[in-house]
Design a protein around this motif. Structure first.
Motif, PDB file in Angstrom:
ATOM      1  N   GLY A  38       0.816  -1.211   0.000  1.00  0.00           N
ATOM      2  CA  GLY A  38       0.000   0.000   0.000  1.00  0.00           C
ATOM      3  C   GLY A  38       0.840   1.247   0.000  1.00  0.00           C
ATOM      4  O   GLY A  38       2.056   1.200   0.190  1.00  0.00           O
ATOM      5  N   ARG A  39       0.198   2.371  -0.207  1.00  0.00           N
ATOM      6  CA  ARG A  39       0.887   3.662  -0.239  1.00  0.00           C
ATOM      7  C   ARG A  39       0.227   4.603   0.750  1.00  0.00           C
ATOM      8  O   ARG A  39      -1.003   4.748   0.767  1.00  0.00           O
ATOM      9  CB  ARG A  39       0.820   4.260  -1.645  1.00  0.00           C
TER      10      ARG A  39
ATOM     11  N   GLU B 187      -0.969   8.097   2.160  1.00  0.00           N
ATOM     12  CA  GLU B 187      -1.398   9.352   1.555  1.00  0.00           C
ATOM     13  C   GLU B 187      -2.268  10.110   2.550  1.00  0.00           C
ATOM     14  O   GLU B 187      -2.716   9.547   3.550  1.00  0.00           O
ATOM     15  CB  GLU B 187      -2.178   9.087   0.264  1.00  0.00           C
TER      16      GLU B 187
ATOM     17  N   ARG C 215      -5.494  11.547   4.295  1.00  0.00           N
ATOM     18  CA  ARG C 215      -6.853  11.013   4.323  1.00  0.00           C
ATOM     19  C   ARG C 215      -7.782  11.831   3.433  1.00  0.00           C
ATOM     20  O   ARG C 215      -8.792  11.336   2.940  1.00  0.00           O
ATOM     21  CB  ARG C 215      -7.386  10.973   5.758  1.00  0.00           C
TER      22      ARG C 215
ATOM     23  N   GLY D  80      -7.035  12.705   0.602  1.00  0.00           N
ATOM     24  CA  GLY D  80      -6.644  12.418  -0.764  1.00  0.00           C
ATOM     25  C   GLY D  80      -5.684  13.483  -1.250  1.00  0.00           C
ATOM     26  O   GLY D  80      -5.484  14.517  -0.606  1.00  0.00           O
TER      27      GLY D  80
ATOM     28  N   ARG E  63      -3.915   7.959   5.664  1.00  0.00           N
ATOM     29  CA  ARG E  63      -4.515   6.666   5.360  1.00  0.00           C
ATOM     30  C   ARG E  63      -3.560   5.899   4.452  1.00  0.00           C
ATOM     31  O   ARG E  63      -2.605   6.453   3.921  1.00  0.00           O
ATOM     32  CB  ARG E  63      -5.870   6.843   4.670  1.00  0.00           C
TER      33      ARG E  63
ATOM     34  N   ARG F 134      -3.654   3.432   1.060  1.00  0.00           N
ATOM     35  CA  ARG F 134      -4.405   2.882  -0.071  1.00  0.00           C
ATOM     36  C   ARG F 134      -3.743   1.550  -0.420  1.00  0.00           C
ATOM     37  O   ARG F 134      -2.652   1.513  -0.991  1.00  0.00           O
ATOM     38  CB  ARG F 134      -4.370   3.852  -1.255  1.00  0.00           C
TER      39      ARG F 134
ATOM     40  N   GLU G  88      -3.624  -2.568  -1.874  1.00  0.00           N
ATOM     41  CA  GLU G  88      -4.086  -3.422  -2.966  1.00  0.00           C
ATOM     42  C   GLU G  88      -4.109  -4.863  -2.482  1.00  0.00           C
ATOM     43  O   GLU G  88      -3.075  -5.524  -2.381  1.00  0.00           O
ATOM     44  CB  GLU G  88      -3.189  -3.257  -4.188  1.00  0.00           C
TER      45      GLU G  88
ATOM     46  N   GLU H  46      -9.121  -2.555  -3.969  1.00  0.00           N
ATOM     47  CA  GLU H  46      -8.529  -1.422  -3.265  1.00  0.00           C
ATOM     48  C   GLU H  46      -9.161  -1.298  -1.890  1.00  0.00           C
ATOM     49  O   GLU H  46     -10.378  -1.226  -1.752  1.00  0.00           O
ATOM     50  CB  GLU H  46      -8.746  -0.142  -4.071  1.00  0.00           C
TER      51      GLU H  46
ATOM     52  N   MET I 231      -9.042   0.934   1.722  1.00  0.00           N
ATOM     53  CA  MET I 231      -8.605   2.143   2.406  1.00  0.00           C
ATOM     54  C   MET I 231      -8.491   1.867   3.905  1.00  0.00           C
ATOM     55  O   MET I 231      -9.426   1.346   4.512  1.00  0.00           O
ATOM     56  CB  MET I 231      -9.583   3.298   2.175  1.00  0.00           C
TER      57      MET I 231
ATOM     58  N   ASP J 192      -7.575   3.735   7.512  1.00  0.00           N
ATOM     59  CA  ASP J 192      -7.326   4.949   8.272  1.00  0.00           C
ATOM     60  C   ASP J 192      -6.318   4.648   9.375  1.00  0.00           C
ATOM     61  O   ASP J 192      -6.488   3.702  10.148  1.00  0.00           O
ATOM     62  CB  ASP J 192      -8.615   5.474   8.897  1.00  0.00           C
TER      63      ASP J 192
END
Length: 322
Positions: free
Chosen positions: A45-46, A48, A50, A52, A250, A252, A254, A312, A314, A316
């Motif tokens: 995951g990456r 980023e 929250r 976006g 958060r 993201r 996979e 995907e 998400m 938190d």
């Protein structure tokens, strides 16, 4: 909890670990067998914001006159980020402003329609006060970021802007009420010309304001791709700036489609990153995409027979972290 593991993760990537229990794993060392039994799923995951990543572009075509922010600057909604140069827009504004002043001076000083005239003038003056107050806020915001201004000066400028906006709404309401109650009258030719000039002035001021690219959200400048002298275009594929609210983060992730049925919303997660070895960061599953798609993590150039599709997820994070 969901665990995302990726060999040789780079900065910005993390490993998420989903465990079968409700508690995050302890920091005590575990054997390989214990570790494999604890994790329910693992996925890359990456990290980023929250909020976006907000990719900011230009709505106008023109040469960039000034880039007013740099990476890591904290901005508030509406603060200026980039200014586009357009001499035609500025010339038009100057021309229309001069025409409005000329039409006002050309009106005869007569009592007929004086009440309407006073209300129209008051509404127009209030609109101009909002424009002037916004310009003052922009100057104060730029000065604060450059270290030549202060938060107090910016706060005072914002307060004056809010007061000007409220007064403008009040003046417009008073004019609308008068027009609704008063008998219909035909304005003189000079009054009509002034009214049209004021409409053109509002359009010219709006066109000038559109040359200032403003922050759509409160956040931190994450990336700057613009330079003074370059041409900004609405059709550009690369954003001029990237913003994000990093006060909450958060991941993201996979998730292999074969693990899709093993996770649920609210499930606890542990995040691990090669940048902070030995540290477990708590989180929980916030959302699971309903679609299965090809994976994008790891920057694959070409899919092959062993690639898998992913869902995907998400997650938190419980803390903003570094």
């Amino acid at each position: 909890m969901l665990a995302l593991g990726l060999a040789g993760v780079v900065a910005g990537l993390a490993a998420l670990l989903l465990t079968t229990g409700a508690q995050a794993p302890t920091a005590a060392p575990r054997s390989a067998a214990q570790e494999s039994r604890s994790w329910q799923a693992v996925a890359p995951g990456r990290v980023e914001p929250r909020s976006g990543e907000v990719r900011v572009g230009s709505v106008a075509l023109g040469r960039i006159g000034a880039v007013l922010v740099k990476v890591n600057d904290v901005v508030l909604p509406g603060e200026p980020l980039i200014r586009i140069d357009d001499d035609q827009v500025r010339t038009r504004l100057a021309k229309v402003t001069a025409e409005v002043n000329l039409r006002k001076r050309a009106r005869p000083a007569q009592a007929k329609g004086s009440d309407r005239r006073k209300l129209e003038d008051a509404a127009a003056d209030a609109e101009q006060a909002v424009v002037d107050a916004q310009a003052a806020v922009d100057r104060a915001a730029i000065a604060r970021r450059n270290g030549t201004g202060s938060e107090d000066v910016l706060a005072a400028a914002r307060s004056r802007l809010t007061g000007s906006q409220e007064q403008s709404k009040q003046r417009q309401a008073e004019l609308a009420k008068f027009e609704a109650d008063a008998p219909a009258t035909v304005p003189t030719e000079l009054e009509g010309q002034l009214a049209m000039a004021r409409i053109e002035l509002r359009g010219a001021e709006a066109a000038l304001d559109s040359l200032t690219i403003r922050a759509p959200i409160a956040g931190t400048v994450l990336q700057v791709n613009a330079r003074a002298g370059e041409v900004a275009s609405p059709s550009a594929t690369q954003p001029l700036l990237v913003l994000g609210d990093i006060s909450a983060l958060r991941v993201r992730a996979e998730l292999d489609e074969r693990r899709f049925g093993e996770i649920r919303i609210g499930q606890p997660v542990v995040v691990r990153s090669d940048a902070f070895r030995g540290r477990d960061i708590a989180g929980k599953v916030a959302s699971i995409a309903p679609m299965i798609e090809p994976g994008r993590a790891g920057a694959r150039q070409q899919r092959n027979m062993v690639d898998v599709n992913v869902a995907e997820v998400m997650v938190d994070l419980a803390e903003p972290g570094p």
